[in-house]
Design a protein around this motif. Structure first.
Motif, PDB file in Angstrom:
ATOM      1  N   ASN A 108       0.843  -1.192   0.000  1.00  0.00           N
ATOM      2  CA  ASN A 108       0.000   0.000   0.000  1.00  0.00           C
ATOM      3  C   ASN A 108       0.880   1.244   0.000  1.00  0.00           C
ATOM      4  O   ASN A 108       0.708   2.132   0.825  1.00  0.00           O
ATOM      5  N   GLY A 157       2.277   1.505  -5.873  1.00  0.00           N
ATOM      6  CA  GLY A 157       1.077   0.678  -6.035  1.00  0.00           C
ATOM      7  C   GLY A 157      -0.181   1.524  -6.117  1.00  0.00           C
ATOM      8  O   GLY A 157      -1.025   1.325  -7.000  1.00  0.00           O
ATOM      9  N   PHE A 178      -3.569  -5.013   0.016  1.00  0.00           N
ATOM     10  CA  PHE A 178      -2.955  -5.437   1.279  1.00  0.00           C
ATOM     11  C   PHE A 178      -1.789  -4.520   1.604  1.00  0.00           C
ATOM     12  O   PHE A 178      -0.922  -4.302   0.760  1.00  0.00           O
ATOM     13  N   GLY A 179      -1.764  -3.981   2.818  1.00  0.00           N
ATOM     14  CA  GLY A 179      -0.642  -3.144   3.224  1.00  0.00           C
ATOM     15  C   GLY A 179      -0.113  -3.599   4.575  1.00  0.00           C
ATOM     16  O   GLY A 179      -0.883  -3.816   5.512  1.00  0.00           O
ATOM     17  N   ALA A 180       1.200  -3.751   4.676  1.00  0.00           N
ATOM     18  CA  ALA A 180       1.792  -4.222   5.929  1.00  0.00           C
ATOM     19  C   ALA A 180       1.789  -3.126   6.991  1.00  0.00           C
ATOM     20  O   ALA A 180       1.853  -3.397   8.180  1.00  0.00           O
ATOM     21  N   GLU A 181       1.705  -1.864   6.537  1.00  0.00           N
ATOM     22  CA  GLU A 181       1.686  -0.768   7.507  1.00  0.00           C
ATOM     23  C   GLU A 181       0.245  -0.458   7.914  1.00  0.00           C
ATOM     24  O   GLU A 181      -0.678  -0.735   7.156  1.00  0.00           O
ATOM     25  N   ILE A 227       8.354  10.322   0.886  1.00  0.00           N
ATOM     26  CA  ILE A 227       9.504  11.218   0.758  1.00  0.00           C
ATOM     27  C   ILE A 227       9.397  12.399   1.715  1.00  0.00           C
ATOM     28  O   ILE A 227      10.379  13.028   2.034  1.00  0.00           O
ATOM     29  N   LEU A 277       8.740  12.146   4.758  1.00  0.00           N
ATOM     30  CA  LEU A 277       9.120  11.756   6.119  1.00  0.00           C
ATOM     31  C   LEU A 277      10.279  12.630   6.588  1.00  0.00           C
ATOM     32  O   LEU A 277      10.417  12.891   7.779  1.00  0.00           O
ATOM     33  N   SER A 278      11.077  13.108   5.636  1.00  0.00           N
ATOM     34  CA  SER A 278      12.199  13.961   6.036  1.00  0.00           C
ATOM     35  C   SER A 278      11.731  15.263   6.691  1.00  0.00           C
ATOM     36  O   SER A 278      12.169  15.581   7.786  1.00  0.00           O
ATOM     37  N   GLY A 290       7.858  -2.441  -2.636  1.00  0.00           N
ATOM     38  CA  GLY A 290       8.911  -1.486  -2.292  1.00  0.00           C
ATOM     39  C   GLY A 290      10.238  -2.154  -2.007  1.00  0.00           C
ATOM     40  O   GLY A 290      10.590  -3.172  -2.607  1.00  0.00           O
ATOM     41  N   TYR A 307      15.605   3.889   8.252  1.00  0.00           N
ATOM     42  CA  TYR A 307      14.808   5.084   7.990  1.00  0.00           C
ATOM     43  C   TYR A 307      13.985   4.803   6.747  1.00  0.00           C
ATOM     44  O   TYR A 307      14.443   4.980   5.627  1.00  0.00           O
ATOM     45  N   ARG A 308      12.768   4.323   6.998  1.00  0.00           N
ATOM     46  CA  ARG A 308      11.983   3.902   5.852  1.00  0.00           C
ATOM     47  C   ARG A 308      10.510   4.302   5.966  1.00  0.00           C
ATOM     48  O   ARG A 308       9.893   4.663   5.009  1.00  0.00           O
ATOM     49  N   LEU A 324      19.516   9.795   1.984  1.00  0.00           N
ATOM     50  CA  LEU A 324      18.658   9.464   3.118  1.00  0.00           C
ATOM     51  C   LEU A 324      19.364   9.748   4.443  1.00  0.00           C
ATOM     52  O   LEU A 324      18.789  10.327   5.359  1.00  0.00           O
ATOM     53  N   ASN A 340      12.442  -5.465  -2.327  1.00  0.00           N
ATOM     54  CA  ASN A 340      11.777  -6.437  -1.467  1.00  0.00           C
ATOM     55  C   ASN A 340      11.146  -7.533  -2.324  1.00  0.00           C
ATOM     56  O   ASN A 340      10.008  -7.414  -2.768  1.00  0.00           O
ATOM     57  N   GLY A 390      11.773  16.982  -3.518  1.00  0.00           N
ATOM     58  CA  GLY A 390      13.011  16.278  -3.844  1.00  0.00           C
ATOM     59  C   GLY A 390      12.979  15.645  -5.220  1.00  0.00           C
ATOM     60  O   GLY A 390      12.344  16.136  -6.128  1.00  0.00           O
TER      61      GLY A 390
HETATM   62  C1  LIG Z   1      12.980   9.288   4.299  1.00  0.00           C
HETATM   63  C2  LIG Z   1      12.846   9.088   2.841  1.00  0.00           C
HETATM   64  C3  LIG Z   1      13.040  10.172   1.983  1.00  0.00           C
HETATM   65  C4  LIG Z   1      12.912  10.005   0.618  1.00  0.00           C
HETATM   66  N1  LIG Z   1      13.080  11.079  -0.185  1.00  0.00           N
HETATM   67  C5  LIG Z   1      12.884  10.949  -1.512  1.00  0.00           C
HETATM   68  C6  LIG Z   1      12.993  12.064  -2.374  1.00  0.00           C
HETATM   69  O1  LIG Z   1      13.303  13.181  -1.979  1.00  0.00           O
HETATM   70  N2  LIG Z   1      12.723  11.879  -3.689  1.00  0.00           N
HETATM   71  C7  LIG Z   1      12.354  10.672  -4.177  1.00  0.00           C
HETATM   72  O2  LIG Z   1      12.089  10.570  -5.368  1.00  0.00           O
HETATM   73  N3  LIG Z   1      12.272   9.583  -3.404  1.00  0.00           N
HETATM   74  C8  LIG Z   1      12.543   9.681  -2.070  1.00  0.00           C
HETATM   75  N4  LIG Z   1      12.443   8.573  -1.274  1.00  0.00           N
HETATM   76  C9  LIG Z   1      12.179   7.253  -1.911  1.00  0.00           C
HETATM   77  C10 LIG Z   1      10.693   7.023  -2.151  1.00  0.00           C
HETATM   78  O3  LIG Z   1       9.966   7.236  -0.989  1.00  0.00           O
HETATM   79  C11 LIG Z   1      10.479   5.615  -2.661  1.00  0.00           C
HETATM   80  O4  LIG Z   1      11.168   5.493  -3.888  1.00  0.00           O
HETATM   81  C12 LIG Z   1       9.007   5.235  -2.897  1.00  0.00           C
HETATM   82  O5  LIG Z   1       8.257   5.403  -1.753  1.00  0.00           O
HETATM   83  C13 LIG Z   1       8.922   3.785  -3.359  1.00  0.00           C
HETATM   84  O6  LIG Z   1       7.598   3.434  -3.628  1.00  0.00           O
HETATM   85  P1  LIG Z   1       7.127   1.912  -3.604  1.00  0.00           P
HETATM   86  O7  LIG Z   1       5.656   1.921  -3.749  1.00  0.00           O
HETATM   87  O8  LIG Z   1       7.942   1.132  -4.535  1.00  0.00           O
HETATM   88  O9  LIG Z   1       7.506   1.449  -2.146  1.00  0.00           O
HETATM   89  P2  LIG Z   1       6.890   1.913  -0.762  1.00  0.00           P
HETATM   90  O10 LIG Z   1       6.426   3.321  -0.832  1.00  0.00           O
HETATM   91  O11 LIG Z   1       7.903   1.575   0.253  1.00  0.00           O
HETATM   92  O12 LIG Z   1       5.634   0.996  -0.577  1.00  0.00           O
HETATM   93  C14 LIG Z   1       5.718  -0.378  -0.379  1.00  0.00           C
HETATM   94  C15 LIG Z   1       4.709  -0.784   0.665  1.00  0.00           C
HETATM   95  O13 LIG Z   1       4.499  -2.168   0.573  1.00  0.00           O
HETATM   96  C16 LIG Z   1       4.370  -2.689   1.864  1.00  0.00           C
HETATM   97  N5  LIG Z   1       4.670  -4.112   1.810  1.00  0.00           N
HETATM   98  C17 LIG Z   1       5.868  -4.695   1.564  1.00  0.00           C
HETATM   99  N6  LIG Z   1       5.726  -6.036   1.555  1.00  0.00           N
HETATM  100  C18 LIG Z   1       4.432  -6.296   1.821  1.00  0.00           C
HETATM  101  C19 LIG Z   1       3.685  -7.498   1.958  1.00  0.00           C
HETATM  102  N7  LIG Z   1       4.246  -8.694   1.825  1.00  0.00           N
HETATM  103  N8  LIG Z   1       2.367  -7.403   2.233  1.00  0.00           N
HETATM  104  C20 LIG Z   1       1.766  -6.191   2.367  1.00  0.00           C
HETATM  105  N9  LIG Z   1       2.444  -5.042   2.250  1.00  0.00           N
HETATM  106  C21 LIG Z   1       3.766  -5.086   1.974  1.00  0.00           C
HETATM  107  C22 LIG Z   1       5.329  -1.878   2.678  1.00  0.00           C
HETATM  108  O14 LIG Z   1       4.991  -1.908   4.053  1.00  0.00           O
HETATM  109  C23 LIG Z   1       5.129  -0.493   2.076  1.00  0.00           C
HETATM  110  O15 LIG Z   1       4.119   0.214   2.740  1.00  0.00           O
HETATM  111  C24 LIG Z   1      12.590   8.721   0.090  1.00  0.00           C
HETATM  112  C25 LIG Z   1      12.404   7.647   0.950  1.00  0.00           C
HETATM  113  C26 LIG Z   1      12.543   7.793   2.321  1.00  0.00           C
HETATM  114  C27 LIG Z   1      12.334   6.630   3.205  1.00  0.00           C
END
Ligand SMILES: Cc1cc2nc3c(=O)[nH]c(=O)nc-3n(C[C@H](O)[C@H](O)[C@H](O)COP(=O)(O)OP(=O)(O)OC[C@H]3O[C@@H](n4cnc5c(N)ncnc54)[C@H](O)[C@@H]3O)c2cc1C
Ligand code: SRM
Ligand code: SF4
Ligand code: FES
Lengths: 103, 826
Positions: free
Chosen positions: B14, B18, B38-41, B49, B51-52, B113, B132-133, B159, B257, B486
């Motif tokens: 979530n 996605g 389905f979201g683990a959080e 992003i 969160l900073s 993610g 830091y995630r 990060l 992951n 960012g």
């Molecule tokens: C502090 C911070 C600052 C950032 N700053 C920037 C920035 O300035 N610019 C930028 O472009 N990017 C930045 N990023 C990166 C950006 O946040 C990520 O690239 C983006 O969130 C990735 O999206 P995603 O959907 O792939 O993963 P996520 O957003 O991580 O989402 C994945 C989700 O899936 C869930 N999940 C995993 N496995 C399962 C499972 N088996 N069942 C159910 N749920 C599951 C996780 O809990 C999570 O909620 C930053 C990240 C962080 C942490």
């Protein structure tokens, strides 16, 4: 006083266009959609009063010619995220003639 | 009642990628799927992003929610929060979560993610050691900051630095331990990193470079209390130092992951492997986001993930017309007060040149890396105003040979008007006006970006109106976006620009098909390209109307309802709903008789304002619409097309006829040109000027086509612009005769008419295709030039004067209001 008045033949309004009707209450814009529905709005944009009758019509919407706000023809409401509303009047088509009711 | 069962789509993860995919999907096919997420959080979808700024105390969790739980309900999506999926059963097509709940799928979307990488050192699982995630990590860090003093951040990347900055702002004593010789080594070169380190040190952060962690040591309470480093890499002997640490943040990298996917037997290779449609090796399963490996690359920034989301949604919606081919990314550090931008490759190598501007005293460093006349990388520190511009040049692979000497001085410094000459958003106070047309201040824009979760320039325009009118402040708004979100900000892709949101096809694709498929009306074109909205919108209809008219000058039936009011009424609408009338005065040469007639008309119709324009002619302002045909009849002059995307004016100077310096008859050249190009529609307005000598009194060098007389002939300049952003024109060619001027100028204009995008001025088009291309077509290819010239003459051969046609009765109802009081009740 609920009074319907015949305005013109439907053919007198271009499809996806409008005509201005001058009334005692100010100008009213009567629009014709692509599917020949008619709508009437006060001819004043909620933004800065631009003449909506002069805008580009699509779907059930018109885009104001002055700064591009889009107004919903069937409600007079601005399309989000813009805000505002312009007064709506009743209009209908009957046997190829357009009628307008200002009450 | 029969209920047809909808196709079931299950989303695992979530997060940002996605849910963005779902948003895109719902736009395209709102009713196609029964969706389960389905979201683990335990939260809705939030802007990770940001969160900073949350850690830095600049925002709260509430501010960063993108889709709250209500959003899922409103869209009929079943949401399982706090449920981690532990198994994908591909045989039975179902997923199983840790708590035993299950969901069946027809299509599955993986968006899990990535996981933060934890260094395999002793003590890595102690309380007080965090990654830091997510919100949970951020909460732990905030909590620790309120109770403890010493923090160590392992990892000096993006990060890590944002974490360190946040903890420092919350009052901790922070040290960053970094393995490499300089910070952010993947985004910065050594010099820029040095400047960055200095500014961060000035904020009170401490750095230990080229240091490796040996172990984390527990204190009496069982919580981490210190970090022990390995001896310096260069001397392997002896003991490394030990630092106090009540909080250790590991920010040493992330790993896609893929555990769940691997367990289900999906092909993974440092990421779930997908093709250009974001499909995995199991055709029922798609994947997007950081968990994915596409053409061998896993992305860790939001912008490319959003591009993936868009393509994936298109395929899930069964439209099947788009492909994801990879992204070039750029980075911006989100530390308030620090201005840093990096994009592409800047490591150097064979055949690579560097253009560097370094002014350490002013805290400014800029480096452009150039290969084969193209920008391949850039690092900017201290002044990032031109970051988006360089990035765009980089992404589009534009040839920069012509503009090379001007690159460093930057785009935003050249003649931009309307915002007090500001070119650096970071240094602007919140209450300073950014958009001079709509009166929008910086603070308002930042607030909207944060609160409404805006990611693109278009979003900001829609919500705040900033840069939505004349666009001169676009660069500033882009900077504000970039520093607020960012690397998630990516300038719009100009190389592939859909006409509007009614279609995914580009201007070029549509122009090509109109000719090849012989499409001859707007409805035909819309149905061929499966337009999303039946009548299109106010953006695409005028564009299509022009493209059809340009392709079929004699067969196409112009559609007035698809023209902006000015072109429909052949007069300029004013703010009070009246109109202006500007008759043609060829080359700016008038006669007493003509002036008398204008004066009489102005008196007869009580025209409130008579103005001499900047285009050497006369404007009658404030005419009622219903009077327009009468005014035109009495004037009996041709339309000046002052209202159209069309030939506007040809300004001239007095030239050799009178002027003591004049070497060519510029006045007559201008009149001949204006007559030849009269009544010509174009992608945007076209302005010309002819000067009789290089003193250039007609300002020919800021025109779409400028002609400058010299003793031996005429110089032709093109693609200048004197408006929102002044651009000096570029030299095209020097010719001898007036006939040649006509041929070259016409051929250039016809090429622009046939190939530019609607609403491109010549400068925008030439900047995109390059002056080399223009010269090849107009100067080097003599036969091609003649063909273009002939095509323009042919297109204009039977264009009539629109005013005289209306005087004779065409479109009368456009000008005639209906009077309600004289109508009969029914
Ligand atoms: C502090 C911070 C600052 C950032 N700053 C920037 C920035 O300035 N610019 C930028 O472009 N990017 C930045 N990023 C990166 C950006 O946040 C990520 O690239 C983006 O969130 C990735 O999206 P995603 O959907 O792939 O993963 P996520 O957003 O991580 O989402 C994945 C989700 O899936 C869930 N999940 C995993 N496995 C399962 C499972 N088996 N069942 C159910 N749920 C599951 C996780 O809990 C999570 O909620 C930053 C990240 C962080 C942490
Ligand atoms: C009347 C005039 C100002 C004046 O009082 O002198 C004028 C008036 C308008 N200009 Fe202009 N421009 C006028 C010369 C110019 C010039 C100078 C020139 O042509 O030499 C420029 C800069 C040169 C250039 O275009 O490169 C100029 C750059 C603009 C721009 C910015 C264009 C750009 O690409 O940057 C706009 C906005 C647009 O077109 O989108 C604009 C738009 C307008 C509009 C059409 C605004 C609108 O959409 O309603 C104004 C219409 C008023 C009217 O009804 O007449 N006007 N405008 C000038 C008419 C000249 C003429 O005789 O036709
Ligand atoms: S005439 Fe031109 S500069 Fe003057 S207000 Fe209108 S658009 Fe702006
Ligand atoms: S008056 Fe209509 S958009 Fe401004």
């Amino acid at each position: 006083m609920s009074e319907w008045k015949k305005v013109c033949a439907l053919e007198e309004i271009p499809r996806l266009g409008s005509r201005v009707v001058q009334t005692g209450k100010g100008d009213v814009a009567v629009f014709r959609s692509g599917s020949d529905e008619v709508f009437a709005l006060r001819d004043q944009c909620p933004h800065k009063g631009g003449p909506l009758s002069q805008g580009i019509v699509f779907d059930r919407k018109v885009t104001c010619p002055l700064h591009g706000l889009t107004v919903q023809l069937d409600s007079g409401e601005a399309v989000a995220p813009d805000k505002g509303c312009t007064h709506r009047y009743r209009a209908r088509v009957d046997k190829g003639e357009v009628y307008l009711n200002l009450s | 009642m029969t209920v047809t069962k909808k196709t079931r789509l299950v989303v695992i993860g979530n997060g940002m990628a996605g849910i963005r995919t779902l948003e895109e999907l719902l736009k395209l096919a709102p009713d196609l799927y029964d969706i389960t997420v389905f979201g683990a959080e335990p939260y809705g979808n939030y802007n990770r992003i940001l969160l900073s700024p949350v850690l830095a105390g600049e925002m709260t969790i509430k501010d960063i929610m993108l889709n709250d739980v209500d959003w899922y309900a409103q869209n009929g999506i079943t949401l399982h929060l706090n449920k981690k999926v532990t198994q994908i059963d591909r045989m039975r097509r179902k997923v199983v979560a840790a708590d035993g709940s299950e969901a069946d799928y027809d299509r599955l979307l993986l968006a899990t993610g990535s996981n933060p990488f934890m260094l395999p050192v002793p003590g890595k699982s102690l309380p007080g050691v965090v990654s830091y995630r997510d919100i949970k990590d951020t909460g732990e860090m905030i909590e620790a900051a309120s109770r403890y003093r010493h923090a160590v951040v392992i990892g000096g990347g993006l990060l890590g630095l944002e974490a360190a900055n946040g903890l420092k702002l919350r009052g901790m004593d922070v040290t960053v331990v970094h393995l490499m010789p300089w910070l952010m080594e993947r985004q910065l070169d050594r010099t820029a990193a040095g400047l960055l380190q200095q500014s961060l040190e000035a904020k009170g952060l401490k750095f230990l470079l080229e240091k490796q962690t040996a172990e984390l040591i527990a204190g009496e309470s069982g919580r981490v209390c210190a970090i022990k480093l390995k001896p310096a890499l260069s001397n392997a002997e002896g003991d490394g130092e030990t630092l106090p640490a009540d909080l250790v943040v590991m920010a040493v990298g992330i790993r896609p992951n893929t555990g769940l996917a691997e367990a289900a037997g999906l092909h993974c290779d440092r990421g779930v492997v997908v093709n250009d449609t974001l499909q995995t090796y199991d055709p029922r399963i798609y994947a997007v986001g950081e968990c994915v490996s596409h053409r061998g690359i896993s992305y860790g920034l939001v912008a490319p993930l959003f591009e993936q989301a868009k393509v994936c949604a298109n395929h899930l919606a069964q439209l099947g017309i788009s492909r994801y081919t990879g992204s070039v990314t750029s980075t911006k550090l989100k530390v308030t007060g620090i201005d840093l931008f990096s994009a592409g490759d800047f490591t150097g190598g064979e055949g690579v040149e560097e253009i560097v501007l370094s002014d350490p005293a002013a805290g400014v460093y800029k480096k452009l890396v150039v290969k084969d006349d193209k920008i391949v990388g850039s690092v900017l520190y201290g002044d990032t105003a031109d970051g988006s511009w360089y990035f765009q040049l980089l992404r589009d692979g534009q040839n920069i040979r012509e503009s090379r000497d001007r690159l460093m001085s930057g785009q935003s410094h050249l003649g931009n008007s309307g915002h007090q000459g500001q070119s650096n958003a970071a240094s602007m106070p919140d209450d300073m006006e950014v958009c001079g047309c709509n009166g929008v201040c910086k603070g308002t824009i930042v607030k909207a970006i944060k609160e409404k979760g805006l990611f693109t320039l278009n979003d900001v325009r829609k919500h705040t109106k900033a840069s939505a009118s004349c666009g001169s402040c676009t660069g500033l708004v882009e900077q504000i976006l970039a520093s607020t979100i960012g690397g998630a900000y990516q300038p719009a892709d100009v190389s592939r620009k859909p006409v509007c949101s009614c279609t995914d096809y580009t201007h070029e694709e549509i122009r090509k098909a109109i000719i090849e498929r012989k499409l001859k009306s707007i409805p035909e074109a819309m149905s061929f390209f499966e337009w999303r909205n039946v009548n299109g919108c106010a953006s695409c209809r005028p564009a299509l109307n022009y493209y059809l008219l340009c392709a079929w000058p004699h067969d196409y039936q112009d559609d007035p309802q698809s023209r902006f009011i000015n072109e429909r009424a052949h007069a300029n609408i004013q703010k009070d709903g009246t109109y202006s009338v500007v008759p043609r005065i060829y080359g700016g040469i008038t006669t007493p008789a003509q002036l008398k007639r204008i004066a009489e008309v102005a008196e007869k119709y009580a025209v409130p304002t008579v103005k001499v324009t900047g285009g050497q002619r006369i404007d009658l302002l404030g005419v009622k619409k219903e009077d327009l045909p009468k005014v035109w009849a009495d004037l009996d002059m041709p339309s000046g097309f002052a209202y159209g995307k069309s030939t506007r004016t040809v300004k001239t100077c007095v030239g050799s006829e009178w002027c003591r310096f004049g070497v060519q008859d510029s006045t007559n050249m201008g009149i001949v040109l204006e007559k030849a190009l009269d009544r010509m529609w174009a992608p945007h307005k076209v302005k010309l000027a002819v000067s009789g000598c290089p003193r250039n009194c007609a300002e020919a060098t800021i025109k779409d086509v400028g002609i400058v007389g010299v003793d031996s002939g005429w110089e032709i300049y093109v693609a200048g612009n004197g408006g929102i952003k002044a651009e000096v024109s570029l030299f095209l060619v020097k010719v001898k005769s007036a006939e040649e001027v006509m041929e070259y100028a016409s051929a250039f204009i016809q090429l622009y008419r046939e190939e530019a995008r609607y609403l491109d001025r010549t400068v925008h088009w030439v900047q995109r295709v390059g002056m080399d291309y223009v010269k090849k077509r107009i100067v080097e290819d003599a036969a091609g030039r003649k063909v273009l010239y002939e095509r323009l003459k042919d297109a204009l051969r039977d264009e009539k004067d629109p005013w005289q046609e209306r005087v004779r009765g065409m479109e009368t109802r456009e000008y005639a209001p209906i009077k309600f009081h004289s109508l009969n009740a029914h």
